[in-house]
Design a protein around this motif. Structure first.
Motif, PDB file in Angstrom:
ATOM      1  N   TRP A 108     -71.920 -40.187  40.295  1.00  0.00           N
ATOM      2  CA  TRP A 108     -70.485 -40.993  40.243  1.00  0.00           C
ATOM      3  C   TRP A 108     -70.100 -41.469  41.517  1.00  0.00           C
ATOM      4  N   TYR A 109     -69.922 -40.272  42.413  1.00  0.00           N
ATOM      5  CA  TYR A 109     -69.197 -40.436  43.385  1.00  0.00           C
ATOM      6  C   TYR A 109     -69.926 -41.415  44.658  1.00  0.00           C
ATOM      7  N   SER A 110     -71.205 -41.429  44.552  1.00  0.00           N
ATOM      8  CA  SER A 110     -71.909 -42.257  45.407  1.00  0.00           C
ATOM      9  C   SER A 110     -71.969 -43.589  45.062  1.00  0.00           C
ATOM     10  N   PHE A 111     -72.142 -43.822  43.804  1.00  0.00           N
ATOM     11  CA  PHE A 111     -71.847 -45.280  43.125  1.00  0.00           C
ATOM     12  C   PHE A 111     -70.604 -45.854  43.647  1.00  0.00           C
ATOM     13  N   GLY A 112     -69.475 -45.267  43.515  1.00  0.00           N
ATOM     14  CA  GLY A 112     -68.055 -45.725  43.609  1.00  0.00           C
ATOM     15  C   GLY A 112     -68.040 -45.837  45.185  1.00  0.00           C
ATOM     16  N   ARG A 113     -68.440 -44.898  45.922  1.00  0.00           N
ATOM     17  CA  ARG A 113     -68.425 -44.789  47.492  1.00  0.00           C
ATOM     18  C   ARG A 113     -69.236 -46.141  48.135  1.00  0.00           C
ATOM     19  N   PHE A 114     -70.237 -46.280  47.428  1.00  0.00           N
ATOM     20  CA  PHE A 114     -71.299 -47.463  48.122  1.00  0.00           C
ATOM     21  C   PHE A 114     -70.325 -49.064  48.326  1.00  0.00           C
ATOM     22  N   PHE A 115     -69.602 -49.237  47.256  1.00  0.00           N
ATOM     23  CA  PHE A 115     -68.725 -50.430  47.162  1.00  0.00           C
ATOM     24  C   PHE A 115     -67.470 -50.378  47.880  1.00  0.00           C
ATOM     25  N   ILE A 116     -66.866 -49.076  47.632  1.00  0.00           N
ATOM     26  CA  ILE A 116     -65.803 -49.046  48.373  1.00  0.00           C
ATOM     27  C   ILE A 116     -65.797 -48.863  49.914  1.00  0.00           C
ATOM     28  N   GLU A 117     -66.909 -48.416  50.520  1.00  0.00           N
ATOM     29  CA  GLU A 117     -67.252 -48.106  51.812  1.00  0.00           C
ATOM     30  C   GLU A 117     -67.517 -49.476  52.367  1.00  0.00           C
ATOM     31  N   GLY A 118     -68.047 -50.549  51.592  1.00  0.00           N
ATOM     32  CA  GLY A 118     -68.323 -51.888  52.112  1.00  0.00           C
ATOM     33  C   GLY A 118     -67.118 -52.666  52.323  1.00  0.00           C
ATOM     34  N   MET A 119     -65.882 -52.121  51.817  1.00  0.00           N
ATOM     35  CA  MET A 119     -64.585 -52.777  51.966  1.00  0.00           C
ATOM     36  C   MET A 119     -63.713 -52.280  53.053  1.00  0.00           C
ATOM     37  N   ARG A 120     -64.303 -51.302  53.705  1.00  0.00           N
ATOM     38  CA  ARG A 120     -63.396 -50.421  54.873  1.00  0.00           C
ATOM     39  C   ARG A 120     -63.894 -51.266  56.019  1.00  0.00           C
ATOM     40  N   THR A 121     -62.854 -50.891  57.194  1.00  0.00           N
ATOM     41  CA  THR A 121     -63.437 -51.467  58.624  1.00  0.00           C
ATOM     42  C   THR A 121     -63.353 -50.420  59.460  1.00  0.00           C
ATOM     43  N   ASP A 122     -63.602 -49.182  59.179  1.00  0.00           N
ATOM     44  CA  ASP A 122     -63.643 -48.333  60.248  1.00  0.00           C
ATOM     45  C   ASP A 122     -65.121 -47.358  60.074  1.00  0.00           C
ATOM     46  N   SER A 123     -66.035 -48.018  59.595  1.00  0.00           N
ATOM     47  CA  SER A 123     -67.165 -47.392  59.082  1.00  0.00           C
ATOM     48  C   SER A 123     -68.391 -47.846  60.343  1.00  0.00           C
ATOM     49  N   LEU A 124     -69.206 -46.960  60.436  1.00  0.00           N
ATOM     50  CA  LEU A 124     -70.333 -47.265  61.343  1.00  0.00           C
ATOM     51  C   LEU A 124     -71.540 -48.071  60.777  1.00  0.00           C
ATOM     52  N   MET A 125     -71.934 -49.032  61.297  1.00  0.00           N
ATOM     53  CA  MET A 125     -72.957 -49.947  60.699  1.00  0.00           C
ATOM     54  C   MET A 125     -74.253 -49.407  61.170  1.00  0.00           C
ATOM     55  N   LEU A 126     -75.415 -49.362  60.285  1.00  0.00           N
ATOM     56  CA  LEU A 126     -76.471 -48.916  60.372  1.00  0.00           C
ATOM     57  C   LEU A 126     -77.404 -50.012  59.932  1.00  0.00           C
ATOM     58  N   GLY A 127     -77.745 -50.858  60.411  1.00  0.00           N
ATOM     59  CA  GLY A 127     -78.627 -52.401  60.051  1.00  0.00           C
ATOM     60  C   GLY A 127     -77.486 -53.446  59.135  1.00  0.00           C
ATOM     61  N   GLN A 128     -77.921 -53.562  58.026  1.00  0.00           N
ATOM     62  CA  GLN A 128     -76.889 -54.349  57.284  1.00  0.00           C
ATOM     63  C   GLN A 128     -75.899 -53.805  56.383  1.00  0.00           C
ATOM     64  N   LEU A 129     -76.174 -52.403  56.319  1.00  0.00           N
ATOM     65  CA  LEU A 129     -74.987 -51.375  55.584  1.00  0.00           C
ATOM     66  C   LEU A 129     -74.547 -50.580  56.521  1.00  0.00           C
ATOM     67  N   ARG A 130     -73.275 -49.704  55.923  1.00  0.00           N
ATOM     68  CA  ARG A 130     -72.689 -48.743  56.642  1.00  0.00           C
ATOM     69  C   ARG A 130     -73.609 -47.326  56.487  1.00  0.00           C
ATOM     70  N   VAL A 131     -73.559 -46.609  57.500  1.00  0.00           N
ATOM     71  CA  VAL A 131     -74.102 -45.429  57.387  1.00  0.00           C
ATOM     72  C   VAL A 131     -73.760 -44.474  55.904  1.00  0.00           C
ATOM     73  N   SER A 132     -72.436 -44.506  55.719  1.00  0.00           N
ATOM     74  CA  SER A 132     -72.120 -43.902  54.377  1.00  0.00           C
ATOM     75  C   SER A 132     -72.714 -44.454  53.029  1.00  0.00           C
ATOM     76  N   GLN A 133     -72.851 -45.829  53.328  1.00  0.00           N
ATOM     77  CA  GLN A 133     -73.612 -46.760  52.027  1.00  0.00           C
ATOM     78  C   GLN A 133     -75.066 -46.274  52.058  1.00  0.00           C
TER      79      GLN A 133
END
Length: 273
Positions: free
Chosen positions: A216-241
């Motif tokens: 549940w948590y990882s599913f929601g976090r994947f999409f919400i993390e994509g909206m944020r501006t303070d995340s570290l990128m790793l390739g095409q996605l953020r690390v948390s994604q």
């Protein structure tokens, strides 16, 4: 005065030379509620209160250290130039995934030493952890962090948000998406779903409440993390994604394997020490 927008002061009160921040108060309240609920649920399954308190005593400092370390490591380009800020956890800047990793390690060690089932312990505390996460996001709100991309006042008004949230989403004259709120709502909804399924006979096997939490948590976090501006990128996605993807599919695979390999594994409602 007209034109001035009221903002929430991140400092709740001052005790002599010490400043007490809302960030810490909110997180502490979420943790306290999680402990109370975990003790109540643990009693139903024969888990001693001291075991929950031991987990809090050892797990909390380790989780905070790991959460801060995770954040600092992935923001090292900044902190390498500001070493005096590495320990300033009260200013914000902790990564929940780092905290969960640290707490999980402590839980496994304690369960091994006490000869207890780590799966059942995880099942007992998992819904309460996601509730605490939902509450803790309001600490980010007060600090005006963990927000999304720039947006408009009309967009926020169309969400029918209370005015105090809209006001706090204006940073340096620019409005931002309240991703903290999206995740808070998702987490609290997850808490309600998990405790409902947990009470249902023949719904979840022992260990699957925790695995359901990860899904549940990882599913929601994947999409919400994509909206944020303070995340570290790793390739095409953020690390948390990336980590969310690993946890989501990993938890699904574990559920499938455990059900096939051990069909006699007790339902959560039957589980006991």
């Amino acid at each position: 005065m007209e034109g001035i927008i009221a903002k929430i002061n991140p400092i709740a009160f001052v005790l002599g030379p010490f400043e007490v921040h809302w960030y810490g108060i909110i997180i502490a309240c979420g943790m306290l509620l999680a402990v109370i609920l975990s003790v109540r649920e643990g009693n139903r399954h024969g888990i001693a209160e001291d075991d929950i308190y031991d987990l809090l005593l050892w797990g909390l400092p380790v989780a905070l250290i790991c959460a801060r370390a995770y954040y600092v490591i992935f923001q090292w380009s900044y902190y390498s130039q500001h070493l005096n800020q590495v320990y300033r956890i009260w200013d914000g800047g902790i990564a929940i995934y780092g905290g969960l990793i640290g707490a999980a390690i402590v839980l496994l060690v304690l369960c091994y030493r006490k000869i207890q089932s780590p799966w059942l312990m995880l099942d007992v505390i998992a819904p309460n952890v996601i509730l605490a996460q939902g509450i803790g996001r309001w600490g980010n709100f007060v600090n005006q962090e963990a927000h999304g991309k720039a947006t408009t006042l009309s967009f926020l008004q169309d969400l029918h948000l209370p005015q105090f949230i809209i006001n706090q989403m204006q940073i340096n004259g620019i409005y931002y998406q309240p991703t903290f709120l999206y995740e808070s709502v998702w987490d609290i909804l997850g808490f309600l779903v998990l405790i409902s399924l947990r009470r249902c006979n023949h719904c979840l096997k022992q260990g699957e409440v925790f695995l359901g939490y990860l899904i549940w948590y990882s599913f929601g976090r994947f999409f919400i993390e994509g909206m944020r501006t303070d995340s570290l990128m790793l390739g095409q996605l953020r690390v948390s994604q990336w980590l969310s993807l690993i946890l989501f599919f990993g938890a699904l695979i574990v559920i499938i394997i455990r059900r096939k390999k051990d069909p006699q594994n007790p339902w959560y409602t039957q589980a006991h020490y």
